[in-house]
Write an enzyme that holds these catalytic residues in place. Structure first.
Site, PDB file in Angstrom:
ATOM      1  N   SER A 122       0.949  -1.300  -0.004  1.00 32.67           N
ATOM      2  CA  SER A 122      -0.066  -0.164   0.028  1.00 32.67           C
ATOM      3  C   SER A 122       1.045   1.335   0.059  1.00 32.67           C
ATOM      4  O   SER A 122       2.175   1.012   0.424  1.00 32.67           O
ATOM      5  CB  SER A 122      -0.953  -0.117   1.300  1.00 32.67           C
ATOM      6  OG  SER A 122       0.170   0.122   2.423  1.00 32.67           O
ATOM      7  N   ASP A 133      -1.233  -1.911  -4.126  1.00 29.91           N
ATOM      8  CA  ASP A 133      -2.621  -1.719  -3.579  1.00 29.91           C
ATOM      9  C   ASP A 133      -3.049  -0.430  -3.321  1.00 29.91           C
ATOM     10  O   ASP A 133      -2.748   0.445  -2.962  1.00 29.91           O
ATOM     11  CB  ASP A 133      -2.526  -2.429  -1.967  1.00 29.91           C
ATOM     12  CG  ASP A 133      -3.868  -3.154  -1.381  1.00 29.91           C
ATOM     13  OD1 ASP A 133      -4.873  -2.965  -2.137  1.00 29.91           O
ATOM     14  OD2 ASP A 133      -3.981  -3.173  -0.268  1.00 29.91           O
ATOM     15  N   HIS A 134      -4.387  -0.179  -3.856  1.00 30.67           N
ATOM     16  CA  HIS A 134      -5.085   1.013  -3.864  1.00 30.67           C
ATOM     17  C   HIS A 134      -4.276   2.290  -4.104  1.00 30.67           C
ATOM     18  O   HIS A 134      -4.060   3.174  -3.600  1.00 30.67           O
ATOM     19  CB  HIS A 134      -5.522   1.365  -2.460  1.00 30.67           C
ATOM     20  CG  HIS A 134      -6.576   0.509  -1.620  1.00 30.67           C
ATOM     21  ND1 HIS A 134      -7.957   0.494  -2.166  1.00 30.67           N
ATOM     22  CD2 HIS A 134      -6.648  -0.810  -1.037  1.00 30.67           C
ATOM     23  CE1 HIS A 134      -8.562  -0.614  -1.594  1.00 30.67           C
ATOM     24  NE2 HIS A 134      -7.749  -1.329  -0.856  1.00 30.67           N
ATOM     25  N   ASP A 156      -7.158   2.750  -7.835  1.00 32.92           N
ATOM     26  CA  ASP A 156      -8.514   2.774  -7.121  1.00 32.92           C
ATOM     27  C   ASP A 156      -9.053   4.233  -7.462  1.00 32.92           C
ATOM     28  O   ASP A 156      -8.940   5.008  -6.797  1.00 32.92           O
ATOM     29  CB  ASP A 156      -8.150   2.616  -5.639  1.00 32.92           C
ATOM     30  CG  ASP A 156      -9.412   2.634  -4.940  1.00 32.92           C
ATOM     31  OD1 ASP A 156     -10.505   2.834  -5.672  1.00 32.92           O
ATOM     32  OD2 ASP A 156      -9.688   2.368  -3.665  1.00 32.92           O
ATOM     33  N   GLY A 203     -10.483  -3.303   7.431  1.00 33.81           N
ATOM     34  CA  GLY A 203     -10.163  -3.469   8.851  1.00 33.81           C
ATOM     35  C   GLY A 203     -10.748  -4.580   9.683  1.00 33.81           C
ATOM     36  O   GLY A 203     -11.294  -5.496   9.174  1.00 33.81           O
ATOM     37  N   GLY A 206     -10.845  -6.351   1.644  1.00 34.24           N
ATOM     38  CA  GLY A 206     -11.698  -6.000   2.948  1.00 34.24           C
ATOM     39  C   GLY A 206     -11.990  -7.674   3.223  1.00 34.24           C
ATOM     40  O   GLY A 206     -13.123  -7.677   3.714  1.00 34.24           O
ATOM     41  N   ASN A 250      -8.147  -9.933  -0.893  1.00 36.26           N
ATOM     42  CA  ASN A 250      -7.074  -9.433  -0.262  1.00 36.26           C
ATOM     43  C   ASN A 250      -7.234  -9.514   1.319  1.00 36.26           C
ATOM     44  O   ASN A 250      -8.154  -9.325   1.774  1.00 36.26           O
ATOM     45  CB  ASN A 250      -7.428  -7.943  -0.596  1.00 36.26           C
ATOM     46  CG  ASN A 250      -7.199  -7.375  -2.031  1.00 36.26           C
ATOM     47  OD1 ASN A 250      -6.577  -8.204  -2.615  1.00 36.26           O
ATOM     48  ND2 ASN A 250      -6.861  -6.063  -2.169  1.00 36.26           N
ATOM     49  N   ILE A 251      -6.030  -9.821   1.917  1.00 30.00           N
ATOM     50  CA  ILE A 251      -5.971  -9.902   3.289  1.00 30.00           C
ATOM     51  C   ILE A 251      -4.852  -9.204   4.112  1.00 30.00           C
ATOM     52  O   ILE A 251      -3.830  -9.532   3.565  1.00 30.00           O
ATOM     53  CB  ILE A 251      -5.885 -11.423   3.676  1.00 30.00           C
ATOM     54  CG1 ILE A 251      -7.050 -12.325   3.123  1.00 30.00           C
ATOM     55  CG2 ILE A 251      -5.840 -11.835   5.036  1.00 30.00           C
ATOM     56  CD1 ILE A 251      -7.001 -13.735   2.856  1.00 30.00           C
ATOM     57  N   ASP A 252      -5.126  -8.435   4.977  1.00 30.49           N
ATOM     58  CA  ASP A 252      -4.134  -7.637   5.564  1.00 30.49           C
ATOM     59  C   ASP A 252      -4.540  -7.685   7.167  1.00 30.49           C
ATOM     60  O   ASP A 252      -3.671  -8.193   7.904  1.00 30.49           O
ATOM     61  CB  ASP A 252      -4.389  -6.256   5.196  1.00 30.49           C
ATOM     62  CG  ASP A 252      -3.224  -5.320   5.925  1.00 30.49           C
ATOM     63  OD1 ASP A 252      -2.386  -5.805   6.363  1.00 30.49           O
ATOM     64  OD2 ASP A 252      -3.065  -4.093   5.721  1.00 30.49           O
TER      65      ASP A 252
HETATM   66  P1  13P Z   1      -8.656  -6.376   5.213  1.00 27.73           P
HETATM   67  O1  13P Z   1      -8.599  -5.284   6.157  1.00 27.73           O
HETATM   68  O2  13P Z   1     -10.059  -7.115   5.321  1.00 27.73           O
HETATM   69  O3  13P Z   1      -7.474  -7.523   5.633  1.00 27.73           O
HETATM   70  O4  13P Z   1      -8.625  -5.980   3.853  1.00 27.73           O
HETATM   71  C1  13P Z   1      -7.328  -5.814   3.078  1.00 27.73           C
HETATM   72  C2  13P Z   1      -7.502  -5.229   1.841  1.00 27.73           C
HETATM   73  O5  13P Z   1      -8.626  -4.968   1.305  1.00 27.73           O
HETATM   74  C3  13P Z   1      -6.315  -4.466   1.355  1.00 27.73           C
HETATM   75  O6  13P Z   1      -6.492  -4.026   0.112  1.00 27.73           O
HETATM   76  O1  G3H Z   2      -6.694  -1.826   2.221  1.00 32.32           O
HETATM   77  C1  G3H Z   2      -5.968  -1.512   2.682  1.00 32.32           C
HETATM   78  C2  G3H Z   2      -4.717  -2.416   3.507  1.00 32.32           C
HETATM   79  O2  G3H Z   2      -5.306  -2.894   4.527  1.00 32.32           O
HETATM   80  C3  G3H Z   2      -3.674  -1.534   3.555  1.00 32.32           C
HETATM   81  O3  G3H Z   2      -3.585  -0.895   4.821  1.00 32.32           O
HETATM   82  O4  G3H Z   2      -3.149   1.473   4.131  1.00 32.32           O
HETATM   83  O5  G3H Z   2      -2.867   0.823   6.349  1.00 32.32           O
HETATM   84  O6  G3H Z   2      -1.369  -0.160   4.778  1.00 32.32           O
HETATM   85  P1  G3H Z   2      -2.508   0.368   4.986  1.00 32.32           P
HETATM   86 ZN    ZN Z   3      -8.360  -2.940  -0.110  1.00 34.63          ZN
END
Ligand code: 13P
Ligand code: G3H
Ligand code: ZN
Length: 311
Positions: A50, A82-83, A104, A181, A214, A256-258
């Site tokens: 990101s 990402d984004h 995005d 989140g 998400g 996507n998993i964060d």
């Molecule tokens: P989560 O917050 O559900 O892990 O989603 C991550 C995400 O969409 C990163 O782009």
């Molecule tokens: O979609 C967002 C991801 O969870 C990345 O989060 O922008 O805090 O690194 P971040």
């Molecule tokens: Zn995302």
């Protein structure tokens, strides 16, 4: 062993009825935990970065860490932005070695989203880089942007063909009720995804790879460890795993998993420090954190994405 774009992996995922995990990376332990899991699971892999990750760890550190992980594991990896908020950040990542980018434009009007996405696609495709666009707006927190439930909106399936045709994107992120989140639903609220929207998108775009953002499940065993070791995350709720598995058998090729990784690491570090109050060597608690990342990623590959053994 190489950095690859997403074309081949999405084609195989669509045909095989599984999804590829796109895991957010911010430091060495996260990259090591994810890539060790992917190697053991023989799973295709997307590592995504990101704007916040680039600010935290710096672009070159992340690229070099991912290259080191490829050398250690022998894996092909797609390195994805990402984004991406605008053309400039996408260009910077493409020029800096990424093999895939997301633009995005979901906060813009439909017309402006098409325009900005098209611009990125032209630059990216000329350099062999694949592009993900987004239609519809997810609720939740990314970076410093907090999209409230009221400001979020589901993807309108009537717009997807025009968007894909006019932009030339390689994959499309849609909003069907997932959110960013660890607090995706209010306590007592029944988690639901709009599978009817996904089905309609799939009908209108046969064979086209769809992306879910998400998509953490906010695994309760880790929430409990956090809460039992001095943390305060009551009411953290995610997307049920069986819903994600269902989506991965449909047109969804990238999930996507964060947050689940963040949660597993935090649980491991909190527990380690409570169990060993005398430890002060970061390698001790970061070993547990890295093992937790590996465990959570292996679990996702086997039981949520269905991508284990697909290399
Ligand atoms: P989560 O917050 O559900 O892990 O989603 C991550 C995400 O969409 C990163 O782009
Ligand atoms: O979609 C967002 C991801 O969870 C990345 O989060 O922008 O805090 O690194 P971040
Ligand atoms: Zn995302």
């Amino acid at each position: 062993m190489a950095l690859v774009n997403t074309t081949e992996m999405f084609k195989k995922a669509y045909e095989g009825g599984y999804a590829i995990g796109a895991f957010n990376v911010n430091n060495m332990e996260i990259i090591q935990g994810i890539t060790e899991a992917a190697m053991e699971q023989k799973a295709p892999l997307i590592l995504q970065v990101s704007a916040g990750a680039r600010k935290y760890a710096k672009h070159n550190y992340l690229v070099k860490l991912v290259e080191a992980a490829m050398m250690e594991t022998g894996l092909d990896i797609a390195l994805h932005l990402d984004h991406g908020e605008n053309f400039e950040i996408c260009k910077s990542c493409i020029d800096g070695g990424f093999t895939s980018v997301m633009i995005d434009g979901s906060k813009h009007s439909f017309e402006d989203n098409i325009k900005i996405t098209r611009e990125v696609v032209e630059y990216a495709h000329a350099r062999g880089v694949t592009v993900e666009g987004e239609l519809g707006r997810l609720a939740g927190i990314e970076d410093d942007v907090n999209v409230s439930a009221e400001d979020s909106s589901y993807t309108d399936p009537a717009q997807v063909e025009e968007f894909v045709t006019k932009t030339g994107v390689d994959s499309l992120a849609i909003a069907i009720g997932t959110s960013h989140g660890a607090f995706k639903f209010k306590p007592g609220q029944k988690p639901q995804l709009r599978f009817d929207i996904l089905e309609e998108v799939e009908r209108r775009l046969p064979g086209f790879p769809i992306v879910l953002h998400g998509a953490s499940s906010v695994m309760q065993e880790y929430v409990e460890i956090v809460n039992a070791n001095g943390g305060k995350m009551p009411g953290a709720i995610g997307i049920p795993e069986e819903m994600l598995l269902q989506a991965s058998k449909m047109a969804v090729c990238k999930i996507n998993i964060d947050s689940d990784i963040r949660l597993a690491m935090t649980a491991a570090v909190r527990k380690h420090l409570v169990d060993h109050p005398d430890h002060f060597d970061p390698r001790q608690y970061l070993t547990d954190a890295r093992n937790a990342v590996k465990e959570v990623v292996a679990h996702k590959m086997q039981y949520v994405l269905g991508c284990s053994g697909k290399l």
